[in-house]
Design a protein around this motif. Structure first.
Motif, short mmCIF file in Angstrom:
data_model
loop_
_atom_site.label_atom_id
_atom_site.label_comp_id
_atom_site.label_asym_id
_atom_site.label_seq_id
_atom_site.Cartn_x
_atom_site.Cartn_y
_atom_site.Cartn_z
N THR A 223 91.00 66.28 -7.27
CA THR A 223 90.11 65.50 -6.44
C THR A 223 88.83 66.30 -6.18
O THR A 223 88.77 67.49 -6.44
N GLY A 224 87.81 65.63 -5.68
CA GLY A 224 86.54 66.31 -5.46
C GLY A 224 86.01 66.13 -4.06
O GLY A 224 85.57 65.04 -3.68
N ASN A 225 86.08 67.20 -3.26
CA ASN A 225 85.38 67.19 -1.98
C ASN A 225 84.09 67.97 -2.21
O ASN A 225 84.00 69.16 -1.91
N CYS A 226 83.10 67.30 -2.80
CA CYS A 226 81.88 67.96 -3.26
C CYS A 226 80.86 68.11 -2.12
O CYS A 226 80.66 67.19 -1.34
N HIS A 227 80.23 69.28 -2.08
CA HIS A 227 79.28 69.62 -1.02
C HIS A 227 77.85 69.73 -1.55
O HIS A 227 77.65 70.18 -2.68
N ILE A 228 76.89 69.36 -0.70
CA ILE A 228 75.50 69.71 -0.99
C ILE A 228 74.96 70.48 0.20
O ILE A 228 75.07 70.04 1.35
N TYR A 229 74.40 71.66 -0.08
CA TYR A 229 73.81 72.49 0.97
C TYR A 229 72.28 72.44 0.86
O TYR A 229 71.72 72.72 -0.20
N VAL A 230 71.64 72.03 1.97
CA VAL A 230 70.18 71.98 2.00
C VAL A 230 69.67 73.26 2.66
O VAL A 230 69.86 73.48 3.86
#
Lengths: 417, 417
Positions: A223-230
């Protein structure tokens, strides 16, 4: 046929499929594609039985749609097989070959894995697709599909076997376990003597069951608990575009973004813009205190609980948290993600390098959407799945993920001193 | 310390060990080597406790010898660590990097596996060796050694941890499970959340237990029922030298020859020479009817049973069978071997190519002894073991077998259309 019999035949047959030439394999793939189209009435009839049973058993509309086979879906299956025929054959490539001081020449050659077991759920197109990928890489495949699709799957397998026979190739390159009981599935997962690898294709529950029960090595697609960090230095427009794309372009997929981290120094300026952009698709934000402090609470802005940081929503929901530094972002991600895909948006060289080096995921991005984690987008021309384990293959898997290697050694009488 | 605590700490620490520079790792390996030598009295004292317990429990001499630590063995452990420091660091290598049509630059970078669990038997030198290999590749390691060596192993681990601390590096790069109960071992094999891979090092029983009980992915190092096939066209002297070397140079190892196949057309001429050569080391031949017909029966020439074809003797015994063709040899080998190492002796081009292509083993030889299947002989400078599975690594495993990869993607705002 008995499970044991199926497994034995598959193992015997793997020696034949392993040495087929690329031309033989490609011609067979075309022949199978043609036959599926030619036999479409029979396939649709078999599928009707499954559909009727599904309706009787109260299967929800969404699942019925996944189960359905029609002319255009059969055409898609056939087209998929033709595309696989067009891909480069990885089998036989010699990856390296070196001469040792004693004159031995040692090479490492790409070979099939052997017998691949695939355990999957209701979509019958997986039957044709899995056959194509395994066959192109010289493997034999044993399929164990879901109960709901047993008539459809069996009809597809029969058509493939008939096409292989017509090509004077071994039919047992593909076989199908008709007994869909759990006991038989578990027995299958212990056929180490005959099966080289198991690949579960389906939801988290299926994968979990296979990982926990199989003694055969498993390639785990997760599964994918994908993150984006700004980052503090991020270009806001770029960050908004990437987040909007990764969150909303397709919500039900493993490479969709599920969690946002925002540098606290830009939160006041960035968060209202984020809210505005995500509201275009009515995305619910589950936020930490600081973000709630900026936005206030409303229907689409609610406080996050600890559980939210680890949740893959597959929905128009995203969690959002402020962090004090790229280090805090990396630690948070490594703690809560599933090791699938994570991205940083930044203009800063050191932040970009740190993120690439320290985030422990199959795919780590600088300034791009996590949605690109995909065999086709990566240029592999096919995709078996996306591996989130670290052994054998990690990230999107193309044809080479279905291969192993062997050492070939050319001597002229060398003995060990 | 509790098992769960150990696993959690190892997982936390893997982020630190993953980013150590090659220089830091090498300096630490030298420091550990020096410390083991400096603390040798303490290590030998701890080992004496194990040795006394072993004698009390009636441990056989052979096992006591494997358990023993003395000055020279400590010097060997230290030297092994210094050699690992001298090897190239595989971590950080970018295996490939390509630009996609949309401008994304996608690279595949070599990274540590993460947390490696090693389950092993009585030899305490494995403790230092396993640490060295795992640490050099940026992994953290959790060791679970045998009951018999618990004091020795613990003393070695303490010395390593002290050296790491002195170097201001995380001690938890290595940890040790002192509880040697079976229950704890099984619990350890299910720590999927914390441990990335398990490597059993020991006999067939240990490996079998780990493969059958672990839910964590396992790298399986297997047994070797290695074959040599003497083709019709073989140079007799070369065949005799290779067989003598592969069978008798060291009998207790997995790459020793256990079974011979001889083309029937040369059997009358070759078999008596074979008998003569093997009699130099009193090797017992368990032969098929045809060979018995040529040699007659005696103390060292006895009829083979079906069971012999599949037996790894690890002794001065070899099975021998005539075959009608290289095809029959290949089929026999693929049926009875363990997929470790097999060789053909031939002058014929087509036979050599057929054998290389069709024998399904980790290492396939033309005109050389199977005894070369070894990480050092293959030029890797180190060996984790010899994998007989097809997933992840096959054949002798050097440092890269303890690594995974991750995709690193450089973008400039790409989103998926």
């Amino acid at each position: 046929m008995e499970l044991l019999e199926i497994c034995k035949k598959a193992k015997e047959t793997r020696q034949q499929t392993a040495v087929l030439s690329t031309n033989q394999k490609n011609e067979a793939l075309y022949a199978v594609a043609d036959r599926l189209v030619r036999q479409q009435d029979a396939l649709i009839a078999a599928n009707n039985t499954d559909m009727e049973n599904g309706r009787k058993n109260g299967m929800p509309e969404g699942l019925l749609d996944r189960l359905k086979i029609n002319e255009s879906r059969i055409a898609q299956m056939a087209e998929g097989l033709r595309q696989i025929a067009g891909l480069e054959d990885p089998i036989g490539e010699v990856i390296s070959m070196k001469k040792r001081p004693n004159g031995l020449v040692i090479g490492q050659k790409r070979v099939p894995l052997g017998v691949i077991g695939i355990i999957y759920e209701s979509r019958p197109n997986v039957t044709a697709d899995a056959f194509g990928l395994c066959f192109k890489t010289g493997n034999t495949v044993i399929l164990r599909g879901g109960k709901d699709a047993v008539c459809s799957n069996q009809a597809i397998v029969e058509a493939i076997r008939a096409a292989l026979k017509e090509q004077k190739l071994p039919e047992d390159a593909i076989s199908f376990i008709t007994d869909t009981s759990r006991e038989t599935a578990r027995e299958f997962m212990h056929m180490n003597e005959y099966v080289d690898v198991l690949i579960p294709r389906g939801g988290a529950g299926l994968i979990h069951t296979v990982v926990n029960n199989a003694t055969i090595p498993v390639i785990e697609t997760g599964t994918g608990n994908c993150h984006i960090y700004v980052d503090e230095s991020a270009d806001f427009d770029m960050a908004l575009d990437i987040i909007f794309n990764a969150k909303t372009q397709r919500i039900g997929v493993c490479n969709a973004c599920e969690s946002l981290l925002i540098h606290e120094k830009i939160a006041d300026a960035f968060v209202p813009l984020l809210k505005k952009r995500l509201s275009e698709k009515s995305v619910e934000i589950r936020a930490d205190e600081k973000i709630i402090g900026i936005l206030g609470e409303d229907e689409y802005t609610v406080p996050a609980s600890e559980e939210d940081w680890g949740t893959e929503y597959l929905d128009y929901i995203v969690s959002a948290k402020t962090v004090a530094s790229v280090d805090e972002a990396v630690s948070h991600i490594n703690r809560y993600h599933t090791g699938h895909s994570d991205a940083i948006v930044t203009k800063d060289y050191a932040s970009a390098q740190k993120f690439l080096n320290e985030v422990d995921a199959a795919a780590v991005y600088v300034n791009a959407s996590t949605r690109f984690t995909d065999g086709f987008e990566f240029g592999f021309g096919a995709e078996i799945g996306i591996s989130t384990q670290k052994l054998h293959a990690r990230g999107p898997m193309g044809l080479p993920a279905l291969t192993s290697t062997k050492y070939i050694i050319y001597g002229n009488g060398q003995i060990r001193p």
